[in-house]
Design an enzyme around this catalytic site. Sequence first.
Site, PDB file in Angstrom:
ATOM      1  N   LEU A 134       0.845  -1.203   0.000  1.00  0.00           N
ATOM      2  CA  LEU A 134       0.000   0.000   0.000  1.00  0.00           C
ATOM      3  C   LEU A 134       0.883   1.256   0.000  1.00  0.00           C
ATOM      4  N   GLU A 188       3.841   3.973  -0.386  1.00  0.00           N
ATOM      5  CA  GLU A 188       4.776   4.324  -1.466  1.00  0.00           C
ATOM      6  C   GLU A 188       5.768   5.358  -0.933  1.00  0.00           C
ATOM      7  N   PRO A 189       6.825   5.629  -1.686  1.00  0.00           N
ATOM      8  CA  PRO A 189       7.814   6.593  -1.176  1.00  0.00           C
ATOM      9  C   PRO A 189       7.179   7.947  -0.820  1.00  0.00           C
ATOM     10  N   SER A 230       1.072   8.036   5.273  1.00  0.00           N
ATOM     11  CA  SER A 230      -0.151   8.192   6.065  1.00  0.00           C
ATOM     12  C   SER A 230      -1.361   8.483   5.185  1.00  0.00           C
ATOM     13  N   CYS A 259      -8.395  -4.215   5.470  1.00  0.00           N
ATOM     14  CA  CYS A 259      -7.314  -5.150   5.855  1.00  0.00           C
ATOM     15  C   CYS A 259      -6.563  -4.599   7.065  1.00  0.00           C
ATOM     16  N   LEU A 302      17.850  -1.786  33.455  1.00  0.00           N
ATOM     17  CA  LEU A 302      18.942  -2.751  33.280  1.00  0.00           C
ATOM     18  C   LEU A 302      20.319  -2.078  33.231  1.00  0.00           C
ATOM     19  N   GLU A 322       1.154   0.703  10.221  1.00  0.00           N
ATOM     20  CA  GLU A 322      -0.285   0.419  10.438  1.00  0.00           C
ATOM     21  C   GLU A 322      -1.025   1.635  10.987  1.00  0.00           C
TER      22      GLU A 322
HETATM   23  P1  TGC Z   1     -11.670   8.363   4.109  1.00  0.00           P
HETATM   24  O1  TGC Z   1     -12.199   9.371   3.134  1.00  0.00           O
HETATM   25  O2  TGC Z   1     -11.924   8.542   5.560  1.00  0.00           O
HETATM   26  O3  TGC Z   1     -12.211   6.899   3.697  1.00  0.00           O
HETATM   27  C1  TGC Z   1     -12.090   6.405   2.371  1.00  0.00           C
HETATM   28  C2  TGC Z   1     -12.957   5.159   2.277  1.00  0.00           C
HETATM   29  O4  TGC Z   1     -12.465   4.149   3.176  1.00  0.00           O
HETATM   30  C3  TGC Z   1     -13.459   3.840   4.181  1.00  0.00           C
HETATM   31  N1  TGC Z   1     -12.737   3.681   5.453  1.00  0.00           N
HETATM   32  C4  TGC Z   1     -12.559   2.504   6.034  1.00  0.00           C
HETATM   33  N2  TGC Z   1     -12.995   1.271   5.688  1.00  0.00           N
HETATM   34  C5  TGC Z   1     -12.653   0.250   6.487  1.00  0.00           C
HETATM   35  N3  TGC Z   1     -11.903   0.427   7.599  1.00  0.00           N
HETATM   36  C6  TGC Z   1     -11.447   1.632   7.972  1.00  0.00           C
HETATM   37  N4  TGC Z   1     -10.692   1.765   9.065  1.00  0.00           N
HETATM   38  C7  TGC Z   1     -11.777   2.746   7.175  1.00  0.00           C
HETATM   39  N5  TGC Z   1     -11.505   4.081   7.232  1.00  0.00           N
HETATM   40  C8  TGC Z   1     -12.096   4.629   6.173  1.00  0.00           C
HETATM   41  C9  TGC Z   1     -14.404   5.029   4.192  1.00  0.00           C
HETATM   42  O5  TGC Z   1     -15.678   4.663   4.647  1.00  0.00           O
HETATM   43  C10 TGC Z   1     -14.411   5.396   2.725  1.00  0.00           C
HETATM   44  O6  TGC Z   1     -15.190   4.410   2.042  1.00  0.00           O
HETATM   45  P2  TGC Z   1     -16.117   4.815   0.773  1.00  0.00           P
HETATM   46  O7  TGC Z   1     -16.689   3.505   0.338  1.00  0.00           O
HETATM   47  O8  TGC Z   1     -17.114   5.802   1.309  1.00  0.00           O
HETATM   48  O9  TGC Z   1     -15.191   5.436  -0.227  1.00  0.00           O
HETATM   49  O10 TGC Z   1     -10.120   8.201   3.834  1.00  0.00           O
HETATM   50  P3  TGC Z   1      -8.950   9.237   3.995  1.00  0.00           P
HETATM   51  O11 TGC Z   1      -8.249   9.357   2.686  1.00  0.00           O
HETATM   52  O12 TGC Z   1      -9.455  10.512   4.625  1.00  0.00           O
HETATM   53  O13 TGC Z   1      -7.957   8.488   4.992  1.00  0.00           O
HETATM   54  C11 TGC Z   1      -8.275   8.216   6.311  1.00  0.00           C
HETATM   55  C12 TGC Z   1      -7.026   7.717   7.079  1.00  0.00           C
HETATM   56  C13 TGC Z   1      -6.001   8.813   7.226  1.00  0.00           C
HETATM   57  C14 TGC Z   1      -7.524   7.291   8.454  1.00  0.00           C
HETATM   58  C15 TGC Z   1      -6.397   6.501   6.344  1.00  0.00           C
HETATM   59  O14 TGC Z   1      -5.858   6.898   5.143  1.00  0.00           O
HETATM   60  C16 TGC Z   1      -5.332   5.808   7.145  1.00  0.00           C
HETATM   61  O15 TGC Z   1      -5.638   4.934   7.950  1.00  0.00           O
HETATM   62  N6  TGC Z   1      -4.019   6.137   6.935  1.00  0.00           N
HETATM   63  C17 TGC Z   1      -2.929   5.400   7.529  1.00  0.00           C
HETATM   64  C18 TGC Z   1      -2.277   4.515   6.499  1.00  0.00           C
HETATM   65  C19 TGC Z   1      -1.765   3.223   7.074  1.00  0.00           C
HETATM   66  O16 TGC Z   1      -2.116   2.817   8.169  1.00  0.00           O
HETATM   67  N7  TGC Z   1      -0.956   2.526   6.332  1.00  0.00           N
HETATM   68  C20 TGC Z   1      -0.503   1.234   6.729  1.00  0.00           C
HETATM   69  C21 TGC Z   1       0.179   0.515   5.595  1.00  0.00           C
HETATM   70  S1  TGC Z   1       0.355  -1.208   5.863  1.00  0.00           S
HETATM   71  C22 TGC Z   1       1.457  -1.376   7.083  1.00  0.00           C
HETATM   72  O17 TGC Z   1       1.894  -0.484   7.702  1.00  0.00           O
HETATM   73  C23 TGC Z   1       1.846  -2.783   7.377  1.00  0.00           C
HETATM   74  S2  TGC Z   1       3.014  -2.991   8.623  1.00  0.00           S
HETATM   75  C24 TGC Z   1       2.726  -4.622   8.877  1.00  0.00           C
HETATM   76  C25 TGC Z   1       3.602  -5.288   9.790  1.00  0.00           C
HETATM   77  O18 TGC Z   1       4.802  -5.510   9.494  1.00  0.00           O
HETATM   78  O19 TGC Z   1       3.088  -5.740  10.850  1.00  0.00           O
HETATM   79  P1  FAD Z   2       4.520   9.989   6.881  1.00  0.00           P
HETATM   80  O1  FAD Z   2       3.115   9.723   6.502  1.00  0.00           O
HETATM   81  O2  FAD Z   2       5.349  10.818   5.957  1.00  0.00           O
HETATM   82  O3  FAD Z   2       4.506  10.674   8.320  1.00  0.00           O
HETATM   83  C1  FAD Z   2       5.667  11.326   8.905  1.00  0.00           C
HETATM   84  C2  FAD Z   2       5.219  11.994  10.212  1.00  0.00           C
HETATM   85  O4  FAD Z   2       4.175  12.972   9.918  1.00  0.00           O
HETATM   86  C3  FAD Z   2       4.582  10.996  11.185  1.00  0.00           C
HETATM   87  O5  FAD Z   2       4.909  11.343  12.505  1.00  0.00           O
HETATM   88  C4  FAD Z   2       3.086  11.190  10.954  1.00  0.00           C
HETATM   89  O6  FAD Z   2       2.266  10.816  12.055  1.00  0.00           O
HETATM   90  C5  FAD Z   2       3.027  12.683  10.694  1.00  0.00           C
HETATM   91  N1  FAD Z   2       1.818  13.033   9.941  1.00  0.00           N
HETATM   92  C6  FAD Z   2       1.468  12.661   8.678  1.00  0.00           C
HETATM   93  N2  FAD Z   2       0.262  13.147   8.358  1.00  0.00           N
HETATM   94  C7  FAD Z   2      -0.186  13.827   9.444  1.00  0.00           C
HETATM   95  C8  FAD Z   2      -1.365  14.560   9.763  1.00  0.00           C
HETATM   96  N3  FAD Z   2      -2.387  14.658   8.888  1.00  0.00           N
HETATM   97  N4  FAD Z   2      -1.455  15.135  10.970  1.00  0.00           N
HETATM   98  C9  FAD Z   2      -0.457  15.003  11.887  1.00  0.00           C
HETATM   99  N5  FAD Z   2       0.687  14.335  11.663  1.00  0.00           N
HETATM  100  C10 FAD Z   2       0.824  13.759  10.463  1.00  0.00           C
HETATM  101  N6  FAD Z   2       3.440  -0.343   4.434  1.00  0.00           N
HETATM  102  C11 FAD Z   2       2.801  -1.238   3.626  1.00  0.00           C
HETATM  103  O7  FAD Z   2       2.004  -0.867   2.770  1.00  0.00           O
HETATM  104  N7  FAD Z   2       3.026  -2.570   3.767  1.00  0.00           N
HETATM  105  C12 FAD Z   2       3.867  -3.076   4.687  1.00  0.00           C
HETATM  106  O8  FAD Z   2       4.024  -4.293   4.808  1.00  0.00           O
HETATM  107  C13 FAD Z   2       4.575  -2.162   5.528  1.00  0.00           C
HETATM  108  N8  FAD Z   2       5.491  -2.619   6.427  1.00  0.00           N
HETATM  109  C14 FAD Z   2       6.252  -1.730   7.128  1.00  0.00           C
HETATM  110  C15 FAD Z   2       7.299  -2.204   7.913  1.00  0.00           C
HETATM  111  C16 FAD Z   2       8.113  -1.311   8.598  1.00  0.00           C
HETATM  112  C17 FAD Z   2       9.262  -1.815   9.401  1.00  0.00           C
HETATM  113  C18 FAD Z   2       7.834   0.094   8.552  1.00  0.00           C
HETATM  114  C19 FAD Z   2       8.670   1.063   9.333  1.00  0.00           C
HETATM  115  C20 FAD Z   2       6.810   0.563   7.764  1.00  0.00           C
HETATM  116  C21 FAD Z   2       6.011  -0.331   7.036  1.00  0.00           C
HETATM  117  N9  FAD Z   2       5.003   0.113   6.170  1.00  0.00           N
HETATM  118  C22 FAD Z   2       4.326  -0.764   5.364  1.00  0.00           C
HETATM  119  C23 FAD Z   2       4.815   1.546   5.963  1.00  0.00           C
HETATM  120  C24 FAD Z   2       4.031   2.246   7.083  1.00  0.00           C
HETATM  121  O9  FAD Z   2       2.672   1.923   7.039  1.00  0.00           O
HETATM  122  C25 FAD Z   2       4.253   3.754   6.933  1.00  0.00           C
HETATM  123  O10 FAD Z   2       5.587   4.011   7.324  1.00  0.00           O
HETATM  124  C26 FAD Z   2       3.293   4.569   7.765  1.00  0.00           C
HETATM  125  O11 FAD Z   2       1.967   4.468   7.262  1.00  0.00           O
HETATM  126  C27 FAD Z   2       3.688   6.056   7.820  1.00  0.00           C
HETATM  127  O12 FAD Z   2       3.982   6.553   6.556  1.00  0.00           O
HETATM  128  P2  FAD Z   2       5.377   7.339   6.297  1.00  0.00           P
HETATM  129  O13 FAD Z   2       6.479   6.530   6.849  1.00  0.00           O
HETATM  130  O14 FAD Z   2       5.405   7.727   4.874  1.00  0.00           O
HETATM  131  O15 FAD Z   2       5.275   8.633   7.210  1.00  0.00           O
END
Ligand code: TGC
Ligand code: FAD
Length: 395
Positions: free
Chosen positions: A142, A144-145, A149, A249, A349, A374
């Site tokens: 999901l 990208e560079p 967030s 997811c 420690l 996440e």
């Molecule tokens: P927004 O306009 O609020 O919503 C867009 C559409 O998505 C729906 N929606 C959700 N659906 C299911 N679950 C949720 N938690 C949902 N939140 C929103 C919403 O209803 C809408 O649907 P539709 O059908 O009406 O279009 O979206 P937004 O662009 O304002 O973004 C909201 C925000 C900032 C909360 C979201 O973008 C976000 O959660 N950003 C954080 C990104 C993130 O967590 N990335 C993680 C990447 S994966 C990873 O890190 C794996 S690490 C794994 C590991 O090693 O353990």
């Molecule tokens: P940025 O979004 O650039 O954020 C930088 C700082 O700005 C953070 O402190 C953030 O909270 C803050 N910030 C950003 N927007 C706002 C706002 N609106 N208001 C206030 N503060 C804000 N992603 C995948 O898709 N798949 C994976 O399997 C996966 N695995 C990962 C494993 C590791 C070890 C790590 C470190 C990351 C992984 N990620 C993965 C990516 C991860 O989900 C992102 O790093 C995370 O979502 C944050 O994005 P970013 O690093 O680009 O930080």
Amino acid sequence: MSKALDPRRANEPRDFLAIEGLLDDDERAIKQTVRRFVEDRILSDIAGWYEAGVFPRELAKEMGSLGLLGMHLEGYGCAGTNAVSYGLACLELEAGDSGFRSFVSVQGSLAMFPIHAFGSDEQKQEWLPRMAAGEAIGCFGLTEPDSGSDPSSMRTVARKDGSDWVLNGTKMWITNGGIADVAVIWARTDEGIRGFVVPTQTPGFTANNIHAKASLRASVTSELALEDVRQPESAVLPGVVGLRGPLSCLNEARFGILFGAVGAARACYEAALDYSLSRQQFGKPIAGFQLVQRKLVEMMVSVNRSTLVALHLGRLKDAGRLTPAQVSFGKMDNVRQAVEVAREARNSLGANGITLEYPVIRHMTNLESVYTYEGTNEIHTLTLGQAITGLAAFR
Ligand code: TGC
Ligand code: FAD
């Protein structure tokens, strides 16, 4: 008076609120099985894997045979446990190392879940049984560079070319990327954001592992480059269009993390307790000093409180009543609590706290990734802010 009846010592320091008693027999058995697996297969080698920066891929099949992969999914060789059991497994794995919980989160919640929830019968049959067994490894692309967030800003595109799709773009920070057989890639299309089930051997697909990480070293993290990756129509996940797909997811994986972080915190608290009881300074165990006791008590309270939050959210999930914002509550608070516990434990420690001979600094540095991935602490704070005010403050 026997020790057991002494009211001053009536509580178990490692389960102070007797939370274990809130679990049913199956949940307790699963928790113990995973704990034993961590003790037998992870703890003796983890410091070396961490230092070398490797994830032991060969353990994937063992985790599969224990039923840990896609554990809370039904059918296709998955264990089909309740959500609490899945959470407890994450807790015990992360008490070993966040890298193992990460592996299981990504495999089960981020790669298998979208295929299970949104995939075609053909996609399910092709991938889920092998992934449940640990024979095929998955990743989730999901981020990208320039899109972390805010995944709505993603640039990766999938364009129709006849009946095929052609994908171009770069995914970043992808757990399991370099060891994956299949990648669930989220890309922009004319219809909105869609998910693609992409075999990693497809021409044009390259995984470049990210080195020099000071966190989550026993986990593979990669950049994925997609250059004209051609896929048939059957590669698209038919069941979802839009950001709702990947965000659904994330709800699943964040649920595992809110349990997992408790495991890392517990391991740090227990290491600090053991160390403080045995380390002597000024003629007595350092655990006998008031300032040290205060730290130990804060850690113990934090671990117990976070466990109760996790268990409550798990019960809500099993009842079908858990909301995404409640998941954000758990992810935000349990991870930040764990970060604090790890830091205090590290301090307890002394100099030994900076070596990999003890687990604490490894957990402490791992938790920095857990704090960020996440959904960062800030993103979950804003999600909760939106939930209680009705006002979105993301943009
Ligand atoms: P927004 O306009 O609020 O919503 C867009 C559409 O998505 C729906 N929606 C959700 N659906 C299911 N679950 C949720 N938690 C949902 N939140 C929103 C919403 O209803 C809408 O649907 P539709 O059908 O009406 O279009 O979206 P937004 O662009 O304002 O973004 C909201 C925000 C900032 C909360 C979201 O973008 C976000 O959660 N950003 C954080 C990104 C993130 O967590 N990335 C993680 C990447 S994966 C990873 O890190 C794996 S690490 C794994 C590991 O090693 O353990
Ligand atoms: P940025 O979004 O650039 O954020 C930088 C700082 O700005 C953070 O402190 C953030 O909270 C803050 N910030 C950003 N927007 C706002 C706002 N609106 N208001 C206030 N503060 C804000 N992603 C995948 O898709 N798949 C994976 O399997 C996966 N695995 C990962 C494993 C590791 C070890 C790590 C470190 C990351 C992984 N990620 C993965 C990516 C991860 O989900 C992102 O790093 C995370 O979502 C944050 O994005 P970013 O690093 O680009 O930080």
